[in-house]
Write a protein that holds these residues in place. Sequence first.
Motif: not given
Length: 112
Positions: A89-91, A95-98, A102-104
């Motif tokens: 993934l791009s940075p 960031k979006i996936v992270k 974390l929310k999950l």
Amino acid sequence: MQERKEINIEIGQRIKDARERAGLTQERFSELIGLGPKSVSALERGTVGISLTTLKKICCILSIPSDRILFGGLEKNEVSDLTVCLEQLSPEEYKIVKEIVLKLLEAFALKK
């Protein structure tokens, strides 16, 4: 009829298993890796060997390490699969996936 070598059969089966786990049909998979459906079928059956170029494409498309295709037996820990996916993934995408993960995890913790 082409003779099937044991290593080609093993590699072909691992490719087929990984493709199916990814939810891809042979037709869609063949489009993604740039081979014809008949070539993918032959590869999965082990009637032909795999080139390094094709192996690399398959690993990128399925987001799995080449060791999984070549040696198998690495399916116990699927965290490594996620690591390979995340590394591609791009940075900004990372960031979006992270944030989502974390929310999950936070939501799962609230359920307990």
